[in-house]
Design a protein around this motif. Structure first.
Motif, PDB file in Angstrom:
ATOM      1  N   HIS A 153       1.430   5.078  -2.550  1.00 29.94           N
ATOM      2  CA  HIS A 153       1.761   6.471  -2.214  1.00 29.94           C
ATOM      3  C   HIS A 153       2.997   7.026  -2.924  1.00 29.94           C
ATOM      4  O   HIS A 153       3.024   8.196  -3.293  1.00 29.94           O
ATOM      5  CB  HIS A 153       1.990   6.619  -0.698  1.00 29.94           C
ATOM      6  CG  HIS A 153       0.733   6.622   0.104  1.00 29.94           C
ATOM      7  ND1 HIS A 153      -0.136   7.698   0.121  1.00 29.94           N
ATOM      8  CD2 HIS A 153       0.187   5.697   0.933  1.00 29.94           C
ATOM      9  CE1 HIS A 153      -1.159   7.425   0.923  1.00 29.94           C
ATOM     10  NE2 HIS A 153      -0.991   6.205   1.426  1.00 29.94           N
ATOM     11  N   GLU A 158      -5.848   9.454  -0.115  1.00 23.45           N
ATOM     12  CA  GLU A 158      -6.166   8.028  -0.071  1.00 23.45           C
ATOM     13  C   GLU A 158      -7.199   7.600  -1.112  1.00 23.45           C
ATOM     14  O   GLU A 158      -7.044   6.572  -1.756  1.00 23.45           O
ATOM     15  CB  GLU A 158      -6.654   7.622   1.329  1.00 23.45           C
ATOM     16  CG  GLU A 158      -5.592   7.726   2.429  1.00 23.45           C
ATOM     17  CD  GLU A 158      -4.448   6.709   2.310  1.00 23.45           C
ATOM     18  OE1 GLU A 158      -4.481   5.852   1.408  1.00 23.45           O
ATOM     19  OE2 GLU A 158      -3.509   6.797   3.125  1.00 23.45           O
ATOM     20  N   HIS A 205       0.834  -1.211   0.000  1.00 22.17           N
ATOM     21  CA  HIS A 205       0.000   0.000   0.000  1.00 22.17           C
ATOM     22  C   HIS A 205       0.868   1.261   0.000  1.00 22.17           C
ATOM     23  O   HIS A 205       0.658   2.178  -0.803  1.00 22.17           O
ATOM     24  CB  HIS A 205      -0.940   0.024   1.206  1.00 22.17           C
ATOM     25  CG  HIS A 205      -1.570   1.372   1.410  1.00 22.17           C
ATOM     26  ND1 HIS A 205      -2.613   1.834   0.622  1.00 22.17           N
ATOM     27  CD2 HIS A 205      -1.270   2.385   2.252  1.00 22.17           C
ATOM     28  CE1 HIS A 205      -2.935   3.061   0.990  1.00 22.17           C
ATOM     29  NE2 HIS A 205      -2.127   3.434   1.976  1.00 22.17           N
ATOM     30  N   ASP A 206       1.825   1.304   0.899  1.00 23.07           N
ATOM     31  CA  ASP A 206       2.593   2.545   1.070  1.00 23.07           C
ATOM     32  C   ASP A 206       3.507   2.839  -0.118  1.00 23.07           C
ATOM     33  O   ASP A 206       3.609   3.984  -0.555  1.00 23.07           O
ATOM     34  CB  ASP A 206       3.410   2.479   2.374  1.00 23.07           C
ATOM     35  CG  ASP A 206       2.541   2.764   3.602  1.00 23.07           C
ATOM     36  OD1 ASP A 206       1.563   3.531   3.471  1.00 23.07           O
ATOM     37  OD2 ASP A 206       2.835   2.227   4.685  1.00 23.07           O
TER      38      ASP A 206
HETATM   39 FE    FE Z   1      -2.177   5.321   2.896  1.00 23.50          FE
END
Ligand code: FE
Ligand code: HBI
Length: 297
Positions: A143, A184, A138-139
């Motif tokens: 991101h 997000e 996820h990170d």
């Molecule tokens: Fe996040």
């Protein structure tokens, strides 16, 4: 927390509870890249490959460009040192390793200094589609590509600075909604159609299709105060996505004085995730079929 009691070599696969003992005041730990197992790299590969197939035509141009310029590939979990080298040159950001969720003020302090805290662990094979804490997939996949974009880079730093202030003023729940519905779960109206820029969607196999292709969720033009009054779902697809016309809109947001806004937010309505209001600029009015299925008869 007493850092001396933390066993530094025992830090992979830690999920809920693992963060209970902070290894250092800023909660950073070594990524421990050399310690990833073949099985862990294999989970990354599975996630990377299925997500990479899905994103053309769904992720926004900034995401695709960021990803292309970074040392992120299918074969191994990326090394944060190499990511930081590239990011630092482009936008002055670094990626630092943490064991999972960190306390709000620790999170904000990192962001305010252009350090992105990324979970160093990777989900287990039975958690491919959902886990509670942000892991390295996820990170990093979600991101880090957007942190290559100068507007997002400044916006997330400003969120870190604003977060510390919001906390002092008791307005953190409202500010956190801005992060949630942009960084997000944000969508962007590109010339060629709606696209994903939010990391929570870009890293999700199921939601990256749901958010764009399902007729169930609302897609509503982003409005700051509206968003700050709107609760969100943390454990399921969003009922509403807020849409920017241009990432540059976030630039204005990072310069806004939230003081007067926080005053106003002390009174007035709060909205549920699925609400559609008369003043909304509705891009798609959701059928609600996913969250509120019609009963037969
Ligand atoms: Fe996040
Ligand atoms: N910690 N590692 C990590 N990642 C996050 O996204 C995160 C966090 N701690 C707090 C937090 N997010 C938030 O809920 C704040 O944005 C309010």
């Amino acid at each position: 927390p007493d850092s001396s009691t933390v066993e530094r070599s025992d830090k992979h696969g830690l999920a809920a509870g693992a963060a209970a003992a902070a290894p250092s005041p800023d909660w950073t730990i070594p990524q421990g890249w050399e310690q990833y197992t073949a099985d862990e790299h294999a989970v990354w590969k599975t996630l990377f490959e299925r997500q990479t197939r899905l994103l053309p035509g769904r992720a926004c141009d900034a995401f695709v460009e960021g990803m292309r310029a970074l040392p992120i590939g299918a074969d191994e979990i990326p090394d944060f040192r190499r990511l930081s080298d590239v990011l630092m040159k482009r936008t002055g950001w670094q990626v630092v390793a943490v064991p999972g969720l960190v306390p709000d003020e620790v999170f904000f302090e990192h962001l305010a200094h252009r350090r992105f805290p990324a979970g160093n662990f990777i989900r287990k094979p039975h958690q491919l589609d959902y886990l509670e804490e942000p892991d390295v997939f996820h990170d990093v996949f979600g991101h880090v590509p957007m942190l290559m974009n100068p507007v997002i880079a400044d916006f997330i730093q400003a969120y870190g600075e604003g977060g510390l202030r919001a906390q002092r003023l008791g307005r953190l729940p409202q500010l956190a909604r801005v992060y949630w519905y942009t960084v997000e779960f944000g969508l962007l109206r590109q010339r060629d159609g709606l696209r994903i820029y939010g990391a929570g969607i870009a890293s999700s196999y199921t939601e990256s299709r749901f958010c764009l292709e399902s007729d169930s969720p609302n897609r509503i033009r982003f409005d700051l105060e509206r968003v700050m009054r709107t609760r969100y779902r943390i454990d399921d697809f969003q009922e509403t996505y807020f849409v920017l016309d241009d990432l540059e809109e976030l630039l204005a947001l990072s310069r806004i004085d939230f003081g007067p806004l926080y005053e106003r937010l002390g009174s007035g309505p709060e909205y549920d995730p699925g609400d559609v209001l008369p003043q909304d600029e509705v891009i798609h009015r959701g059928s609600g079929s996913y969250h509120h299925p019609q009963q037969e008869g």
